[in-house]
Motif scaffolding. Structure first.
Motif, PDB file in Angstrom:
ATOM      1  N   LEU A  31      57.377 -71.568  11.240  1.00 47.42           N
ATOM      2  CA  LEU A  31      57.675 -70.970  12.543  1.00 47.42           C
ATOM      3  C   LEU A  31      58.948 -70.132  12.472  1.00 47.42           C
ATOM      4  N   VAL A  32      59.973 -70.704  11.823  1.00 47.85           N
ATOM      5  CA  VAL A  32      61.239 -69.976  11.713  1.00 47.85           C
ATOM      6  C   VAL A  32      61.049 -68.697  10.907  1.00 47.85           C
ATOM      7  N   VAL A  33      60.296 -68.811   9.802  1.00 46.87           N
ATOM      8  CA  VAL A  33      60.034 -67.619   9.001  1.00 46.87           C
ATOM      9  C   VAL A  33      59.331 -66.565   9.856  1.00 46.87           C
ATOM     10  N   SER A  34      58.352 -67.011  10.644  1.00 45.15           N
ATOM     11  CA  SER A  34      57.533 -66.032  11.351  1.00 45.15           C
ATOM     12  C   SER A  34      58.296 -65.333  12.479  1.00 45.15           C
ATOM     13  N   VAL A  35      59.307 -65.988  13.056  1.00 46.28           N
ATOM     14  CA  VAL A  35      60.053 -65.243  14.073  1.00 46.28           C
ATOM     15  C   VAL A  35      61.037 -64.276  13.436  1.00 46.28           C
ATOM     16  N   MET A  36      61.389 -64.541  12.168  1.00 42.27           N
ATOM     17  CA  MET A  36      62.327 -63.654  11.487  1.00 42.27           C
ATOM     18  C   MET A  36      61.689 -62.337  11.051  1.00 42.27           C
ATOM     19  N   VAL A  37      60.447 -62.407  10.578  1.00 35.02           N
ATOM     20  CA  VAL A  37      59.858 -61.218   9.952  1.00 35.02           C
ATOM     21  C   VAL A  37      58.905 -60.522  10.907  1.00 35.02           C
ATOM     22  N   ARG A  38      58.568 -59.283  10.546  1.00 38.05           N
ATOM     23  CA  ARG A  38      57.642 -58.548  11.387  1.00 38.05           C
ATOM     24  C   ARG A  38      56.298 -58.296  10.716  1.00 38.05           C
ATOM     25  N   THR A  39      56.288 -58.286   9.369  1.00 30.03           N
ATOM     26  CA  THR A  39      55.032 -57.980   8.688  1.00 30.03           C
ATOM     27  C   THR A  39      54.536 -59.201   7.924  1.00 30.03           C
ATOM     28  N   GLN A  40      53.234 -59.234   7.708  1.00 29.31           N
ATOM     29  CA  GLN A  40      52.651 -60.371   7.001  1.00 29.31           C
ATOM     30  C   GLN A  40      53.071 -60.418   5.539  1.00 29.31           C
ATOM     31  N   VAL A  41      53.283 -59.234   4.943  1.00 32.35           N
ATOM     32  CA  VAL A  41      53.753 -59.212   3.551  1.00 32.35           C
ATOM     33  C   VAL A  41      55.088 -59.935   3.454  1.00 32.35           C
TER      34      VAL A  41
ATOM     35  N   TYR B 105      51.198 -58.814  22.259  1.00 28.38           N
ATOM     36  CA  TYR B 105      51.590 -58.261  23.569  1.00 28.38           C
ATOM     37  C   TYR B 105      50.762 -58.878  24.690  1.00 28.38           C
ATOM     38  N   ASN B 106      49.557 -59.311  24.359  1.00 27.19           N
ATOM     39  CA  ASN B 106      48.760 -60.036  25.350  1.00 27.19           C
ATOM     40  C   ASN B 106      49.476 -61.304  25.780  1.00 27.19           C
ATOM     41  N   ILE B 107      50.090 -61.942  24.784  1.00 26.62           N
ATOM     42  CA  ILE B 107      50.817 -63.183  25.089  1.00 26.62           C
ATOM     43  C   ILE B 107      52.077 -62.858  25.889  1.00 26.62           C
TER      44      ILE B 107
ATOM     45  N   VAL C 176      52.583 -64.175  12.589  1.00 25.49           N
ATOM     46  CA  VAL C 176      52.943 -62.793  12.256  1.00 25.49           C
ATOM     47  C   VAL C 176      51.714 -61.872  12.343  1.00 25.49           C
ATOM     48  N   ARG C 177      50.537 -62.450  12.109  1.00 26.90           N
ATOM     49  CA  ARG C 177      49.311 -61.669  12.242  1.00 26.90           C
ATOM     50  C   ARG C 177      49.224 -61.044  13.642  1.00 26.90           C
ATOM     51  N   GLU C 178      49.540 -61.856  14.651  1.00 29.31           N
ATOM     52  CA  GLU C 178      49.494 -61.349  16.022  1.00 29.31           C
ATOM     53  C   GLU C 178      50.539 -60.268  16.241  1.00 29.31           C
ATOM     54  N   LYS C 179      51.711 -60.485  15.617  1.00 28.83           N
ATOM     55  CA  LYS C 179      52.771 -59.494  15.776  1.00 28.83           C
ATOM     56  C   LYS C 179      52.358 -58.167  15.149  1.00 28.83           C
TER      57      LYS C 179
END
Lengths: 384, 390
Positions: free
Chosen positions: A286-296, A220-222, A211-214
């Motif tokens: 991984l599942v959590v991180s694709v669901m959310v957009r912010t680190q909080v 976007y580099n990826i 999520v940090r990258e998001k």
């Protein structure tokens, strides 16, 4: 799948972790210190229950009875209260958790061979402690009663005290404790803490890492690179699985060396099972991180889906058999319980794959489902 | 001319208030736009508390018991039938020792009761016999309770058998026994749901109180917007306090929702004390705990670090709050830490207000302890923050 691209992603992630010194230190500090603090601090033994006694009889026998409680290691005697009206305030202020009221004529009635009622007040705000307290009081009273009865019968029949006491206990009770003979809780707890910590930390690292990258936009580099989704995710997860595995070794050493928990099973079974569990919990991240957009949001969601279930539904504090039916369903739906079975089996019971294969199988299914789900939900062309 | 200073003073105050208001609104907006976070906050304050309250019981409940009866007599059957719900559940018989160990190993039985041959005969002859219980004590609390109930049942059975032989009965007036009469106060039925749901709510409050303000602050650092705040005319206090204020009010709303939607309708948790006092203590506690979050945010440089530091603080706080282990059973260092930790005092105060109907006359020391912690933590984090920016 191109191995070079996976390696490149993994080494990029690894460098990012290593360069954030505080983060790197914390990835090791958090599991270790949790193990030490909770392992030493959390004790499920109920001892030193603060107790007050009201002795309205004030005779030799009542004092002897009171001393059964005062001298016991289960109770921490806070003093005699003058009368029962002082007790509500003491209980409300948490000064005492239990109180015993010895009535007038305690000695007179018992010596005359008549029953007497002793009242006990117990603070019920913490139900499990109240229940254990009740058990202690009951055991003390039973012991005292059988002594009184033995004395009474020996006097009445004119037989020696020992014989009378024996005749009152025709059935001896022998308890054999399996798996944790000394009933020590720190030692039973340490292996289970490995489960709790490996439930919480890997998803945390993973979710934050992705999520940090998001959130920073570097993802976007990826998106625009030649790295495929699969290569990116594998490369991203490898460093975190590595860190968690290193932590697992440290935790295992703390449990066996420092807390002295016995390890009766085989490492050949335990190591792959643990790796599987780590992959499982990393997949959860991984599942959590694709669901959310912010680190909080990532942090809040991982806390909610890991901390609380791993405490309540894994059998660490509350045994699974004591859960209600709905909670049992929840417990069975989470990976924590299965790994607890593996931990308890490998540490205390010394059983291996032959007995525990269903648990391993469930973890394997879990890992597959989570990783597939994470992969399917991760897109290089985000909709928003 | 004399009213000029007071005019400018009023103007300054209006400006001050406006800045605070704008900054607070900004925080609300930022929180509101993170929809997934909102969804999970709602979940935590409602369903999570409900699940914890409805599912968990810390009592020995239907422990799976197997019997190895080598006597098959009237007496052995009578003893076996005394092991009954709610504590025990008889799952059937095992034929030999190996089978019982196997069942225990696989976790399918928790207790195996072993009755020897000639059990009834020895009882009738007045000989001593013994009953063995094998107990899975990998969970020590449960192991203790099973042992304690088992020995009670067997002891009572033996005593009654002996008295019958002696021609006395326990109901008779002429025996010197202690009849116990215990009263469990505040939660007479030892309803675990009350305790579990309230504690869960307090944990949820704690989690958000640390995490939300901390990440609001760290996010500004990570995105670089903190530079904008620094060049603005805001003071350190005006930068920090709106975040705390916004998150505190959100958490208080969540708390009210939990109390009125979950605790009272579903579990019937009594509110014997004053709701106003409880909300006031909660506000103080959230404010204090937010201070911990602020301190973490000043130490950390990015959100990932905040997350790790929160885990480092929050998880021990929850485990060592005194709910699972009373402080008197902890090692002395941890006991000292738990005496300072605000969650411990907050739990004491909350359970005191709800279940015991305690007022401020009893709880003043807990409240004072939380307030002192607040003063210390804010002093520390504001000082640190100023130094960092200066």
């Amino acid at each position: 799948m191109n191995v070079h691209r996976v390696a490149a992603t993994a080494s990029k992630e690894w460098r990012e972790i290593v360069r954030d010194r505080l983060f790197l230190a914390l990835t090791f500090l958090v599991p270790t210190s949790l193990m030490l603090v909770v392992g030493y601090g959390l004790s499920l033994d109920v001892e030193d229950i603060p107790l007050a006694i009201v002795d309205r009889d004030g005779t030799n026998l009542s004092r002897e009875y009171a001393h059964r409680f005062i001298d016991s290691r289960y109770f921490d005697f806070k003093g005699y209260a003058l009368d029962r009206h002082a007790l509500p305030l003491l209980l409300a202020d948490n000064k005492v958790r239990a109180a015993i009221i010895i009535p007038e004529n305690f000695q007179k009635e018992l010596m005359a061979g008549r029953p007497i009622v002793v009242q006990t007040l117990i603070d019920g705000t913490l139900p499990s402690r109240a229940q254990t307290t009740k058990g202690y009081v009951l055991a003390m009273n039973t012991a005292f009663t059988s002594e009184m009865l033995a004395m009474f019968i020996s006097k009445k029949r004119g037989i020696p005290l020992g014989q009378a006491a024996r005749s009152l206990r025709p059935v001896k009770f022998e308890a054999r404790y399996l798996y944790n003979q000394s009933m020590r809780s720190d030692w039973a707890l340490a292996p289970r803490l490995i489960m709790v910590i490996l439930m919480m930390t890997p998803p945390f690292y993973t979710a934050l890492g992705i999520v940090r990258e998001k959130e920073r936009g570097s993802i976007y580099n990826i998106y625009s690179s030649t790295v495929s989704r699969f290569e990116f995710l594998v490369g991203k997860l490898i460093p975190y699985v590595g860190i968690s595995s290193a932590n697992a070794v440290i935790l295992w050493l703390i449990a066996t060396q420092l807390f002295g928990a016995p390890f009766k099973g085989s490492l050949l079974f335990f190591i792959p099972a643990t790796l599987l569990y780590i992959i499982c919990t990393t997949g959860l991240g991984l599942v959590v991180s694709v669901m959310v957009r912010t680190q909080v949001a990532a942090m809040v969601v991982t806390f909610i889906v890991t901390v609380i279930p791993s405490m309540l539904y894994s059998g660490v504090i509350v045994p699974i058999s004591s859960l209600s039916e709905t909670a049992q369903v929840t417990a069975h739906a989470l990976p924590a319980m299965y790994y607890t079975n593996i931990i308890v089996g490998a540490f205390m019971k010394g059983v291996g794959l032959r007995e525990l294969w269903p648990d391993v199988l469930v973890l394997a299914i879990y890992a597959t489902v989570l990783l597939t789900l994470g992969y399917r939900m991760f897109h290089k062309r985000p909709s928003t | 001319m004399s009213d000029m200073p007071s005019n400018s003073c009023i103007r300054a105050m209006v400006v001050w208030w406006n800045r605070m208001r704008v900054m607070t609104i900004k925080e609300y907006l930022q929180l509101y736009r993170d929809r997934i976070l909102i969804v999970f906050m709602v979940y935590a304050f409602t369903l999570e508390v409900f699940l914890a309250g409805s599912g968990v019981s810390m009592q020995l409940h239907n422990a799976a018991l197997r019997v190895h009866d080598s006597d098959h007599s009237f007496a052995s059957r009578e003893l076996i039938h005394r092991f009954r719900p709610p504590h025990f559940r008889i799952d059937g018989e095992v034929l030999n020792h190996g089978e019982s160990i196997d069942l225990l190993d696989r976790g399918e039985a928790m207790v195996v009761l072993d009755i020897p041959p000639q059990f009834q005969e020895s009882l009738l002859n007045g000989d001593t016999t013994s009953v063995q219980m094998q107990i899975d004590t990998s969970n020590p609390v449960l192991g203790f309770l099973a042992t304690s109930y088992g020995s009670q049942i067997v002891g009572q059975y033996g005593l009654e058998a002996a008295m019958k032989r002696e021609g006395m009965s326990l109901n008779e007036l002429a025996t010197p026994i202690i009849n116990e009469e215990h009263r469990v106060w505040y939660n007479a039925n030892q309803n675990d749901a009350w305790f579990m749901s309230v504690v869960e709510m307090l944990n949820v409050i704690t989690m958000f109180a640390i995490l939300l303000p901390a990440s609001a602050m760290a996010r500004e650092k990570e995105r670089g917007t903190v530079e904008q705040l620094m060049v603005s005319p805001l003071t350190t206090f005006q930068m920090m306090f709106p975040k705390v204020l916004a998150m505190t009010t959100v958490i208080l709303v969540g708390t009210l929702i939990t109390i009125h939607l979950i605790l009272q309708p579903f579990f019937g948790v009594p509110f014997r004390g004053s709701l106003t006092l409880f909300m006031a203590v909660t506000a103080l506690y959230v404010f204090t705990t937010a201070g911990i979050g602020m301190l973490l945010a000043t130490i950390a440089r990015n959100l990932a670090q905040v997350g790790m530091l929160t885990a480092l603080i929050f998880i021990p706080m929850v485990f060592l709050s005194g709910v699972w282990t009373p402080p008197e059973n902890m090692p002395s260092v941890l006991r000292a830490v738990s005496a300072i930790a605000p969650l411990h005092h907050y739990i004491d105060a909350s359970l005191g207000i709800m279940l015991k109907g305690a007022g401020i006359d009893i709880l003043w020391d807990s409240i004072l302890a939380i307030a002192l912690f607040a003063v210390a933590i804010y002093g520390l984090s504001m000082g640190y923050f100023r130094r960092q920016l200066g």
